[in-house]
Design a protein around this motif. Structure first.
Motif, PDB file in Angstrom:
ATOM      1  N   SER A  44       0.864  -1.188   0.000  1.00 17.24           N
ATOM      2  CA  SER A  44       0.000   0.000   0.000  1.00 17.24           C
ATOM      3  C   SER A  44       0.893   1.228   0.000  1.00 17.24           C
ATOM      4  O   SER A  44       1.978   1.224   0.576  1.00 17.24           O
ATOM      5  N   THR A  98       6.402   8.975   1.614  1.00 17.33           N
ATOM      6  CA  THR A  98       7.397   9.823   2.296  1.00 17.33           C
ATOM      7  C   THR A  98       7.976   9.191   3.560  1.00 17.33           C
ATOM      8  O   THR A  98       8.730   9.848   4.284  1.00 17.33           O
ATOM      9  N   ASN A 110       6.222  16.939   7.486  1.00 19.86           N
ATOM     10  CA  ASN A 110       5.846  17.027   6.063  1.00 19.86           C
ATOM     11  C   ASN A 110       4.348  16.818   5.866  1.00 19.86           C
ATOM     12  O   ASN A 110       3.922  16.233   4.873  1.00 19.86           O
TER      13      ASN A 110
END
Ligand SMILES: Cc1cc2nc3c(=O)[nH]c(=O)nc-3n(C[C@H](O)[C@H](O)[C@H](O)COP(=O)(O)OP(=O)(O)OC[C@H]3O[C@@H](n4cnc5c(N)ncnc54)[C@H](O)[C@@H]3O)c2cc1C
Length: 460
Positions: free
Chosen positions: A71, A76, A137
């Motif tokens: 998945s 990141t 992030n």
């Protein structure tokens, strides 16, 4: 290698623009944000799910044919959790990115897994509520990735991490069964907490297709104090003094001298580059309480030897310095061809010792280390700029890493606070986790995924 007829069958489940099979396209999804682990293989097919039914069809077919599935949110994660080194299928969630509901009365949000955290945080904010998890992030990473990786962030000190905001999950198990875990209620003591079991499972137990999240009221105001110290010991122990004095800021982060200098040379935001350590303290809540606590924090910082204390006059000023902190990884990437980062955590009382130990290890192995982290949690991110193609540098880095992990464990900490284990840290897991606990984890994996098709090879 997937046979042509198998690819044909996978194509039949999806719209034609939701499948990539060319070598170049698949190559783009072979890796993630880990710099150390390189994928031996690329996926054989990348599929973009738009509905729960899409996901179910793919997983059922993969189960019947024993095809590995990775998945993927935004890719990141920094530990190789999305690396497709078994080939197979990458199941991309970027098109399942809808916020389905924000309920102000129940204080819940129902979301698809591909929703970008920044979009979620904004939508919740517009509804007058708050979703605290804030990996640096968050403008790009997804809620599915945050749940699977048990992501945290600066606000973990007061508000906890993603795990504290999961009420219920809809997941698809490896045989294609759709199950609902948990409930939408604020409390639930009805059996085992299987939704929580999914948090941090790195896509190895089941695939998340919907999440019901807990929201909380939005704090009325926020104030930040930034304090510079010319002594690393004073600075890092000031962080623990704040909480020891009964104050719980939303966040206490830090940047060391090398990190301050690196960020300043990149972002030019007026940081004082002569100082050893910068503490970033943010308080939030009701106005009166925030104002009085801010005064107390300033007093503690002063008594701890801060040589320069700045109180943000407005949000803009505060955001500028916080953005500097958040850009530390990006800034460090300018120092060398590669950057490796870590995610160690020790009990708060050992934070100062651990920061100094990391600095000493960097000197010992002559490594260019920029340290940042969540001081209030005892969570340190040593970011090392290096050239991974240099055998000598790589060897020095690996020795430094092993010594840092040994120290973390001897101080009562653990090797990952929020990034996860993936491929990158799995060989160190036995050092950090009780071997019987690892055996139970492996048994759980077998129950959920008997054919080992869901993100095989990660964590263990
Ligand atoms: C510059 C930078 C700063 C960062 N700062 C932080 C930080 O402050 N705190 C922090 O905790 N992390 C941080 N990270 C790490 C990263 O942001 C988190 O791990 C993030 O939550 C991953 O989200 P993603 O969407 O990119 O997930 P991905 O990397 O795509 O996936 C992560 C894991 O989730 C699984 N997964 C994804 N979607 C699903 C799904 N629907 N069902 C089941 N499994 C799924 C994947 O298989 C993989 O195992 C940072 C990363 C970068 C690059």
């Amino acid at each position: 290698m997937l046979l042509k007829n198998k690819l044909q069958r996978i194509k039949s489940f999806l719209k034609s623009n939701n499948i990539l099979t060319s070598e170049e396209e698949c190559y783009c999804y072979a890796e993630d944000s880990s710099n150390i682990i390189k994928s031996e293989k690329k996926p054989e097919v990348v599929v973009f799910a738009e509905t729960i039914e899409d996901v179910r069809n793919i997983i059922k077919y993969a189960y019947e044919n024993e095809i590995p599935i990775v998945s993927r949110g935004a890719g990141t994660n920094m530990v190789g959790s999305c690396i497709s080194d078994n080939g197979g299928i990458v199941l991309n969630f970027s098109k399942m990115n809808k916020i389905l509901e924000i309920n102000k009365i129940d204080m819940t949000a129902i979301v698809q897994p591909g929703v970008v955290l920044g979009d979620l945080k904004n939508a919740v904010d517009n509804a007058g509520l708050f979703f605290p998890p804030d990996p640096s992030n968050y403008e790009v990473s997804t809620i599915g990735g945050a749940i699977a990786q048990s992501s945290g962030g600066a606000m973990g000190l007061k508000y906890g991490t993603t795990k504290d905001y999961i009420l219920s999950l809809k997941v698809i198990t490896s045989n294609g069964e759709l199950i609902t875990l948990g409930s939408k209620t604020s409390k639930n003591s009805s059996g085992y907490h299987l939704a929580e079991l999914m948090v941090g499972s790195e896509g190895t137990l089941a695939v998340i297709v919907e999440a019901t999240l807990r929201l909380i009221p939005k704090p009325k105001i926020q104030m930040s104090v930034f304090a510079y110290f010319d002594d690393i010991d004073n600075g890092s122990s000031a962080a623990t003094k704040i909480t020891a004095n009964g104050i719980l800021p939303a966040a206490i982060d830090f940047m060391d001298k090398n990190s301050i200098r690196t960020v300043e040379s990149y972002a030019k935001c007026g940081l004082n580059t002569c100082m050893e350590i910068l503490l970033l303290v943010t308080l939030d809540g009701e106005e009166d309480s925030v104002i009085s606590q801010t005064e107390l924090v300033k007093k503690i910082l002063q008594q701890s030897g801060a040589s320069d204390i700045i109180t943000s006059k407005n949000n803009e000023e505060s955001t500028k310095i916080w953005n500097a902190r958040r850009s530390s990884f990006a800034s460090t990437t300018r120092l060398a061809p590669d950057v490796v980062t870590d995610d160690i955590i020790v009990p708060r009382s050992n934070f100062s010792k651990m920061v100094k130990y990391c600095r000493d290890i960097a000197h010992k192995y002559d490594l260019n280390m920029c340290m940042v982290g969540h001081a209030g949690d005892g969570n340190i991110h040593p970011q090392i700029a290096l050239n991974l193609e240099s055998e000598d540098e790589f060897r020095r880095y690996m020795s430094a890493k092993a010594e840092i992990y040994d120290k973390v464990i001897s101080l009562g900490g653990t090797i990952s606070a929020e990034h996860g284990i993936g491929l990158e840290k799995k060989s160190y897991l036995q050092e950090a986790v009780d071997s019987s606990a690892i055996n139970y984890m492996k048994m759980i994996k077998k129950i959920f995924d008997p054919k080992n098709i869901l993100n095989p090879g990660k964590i263990f």
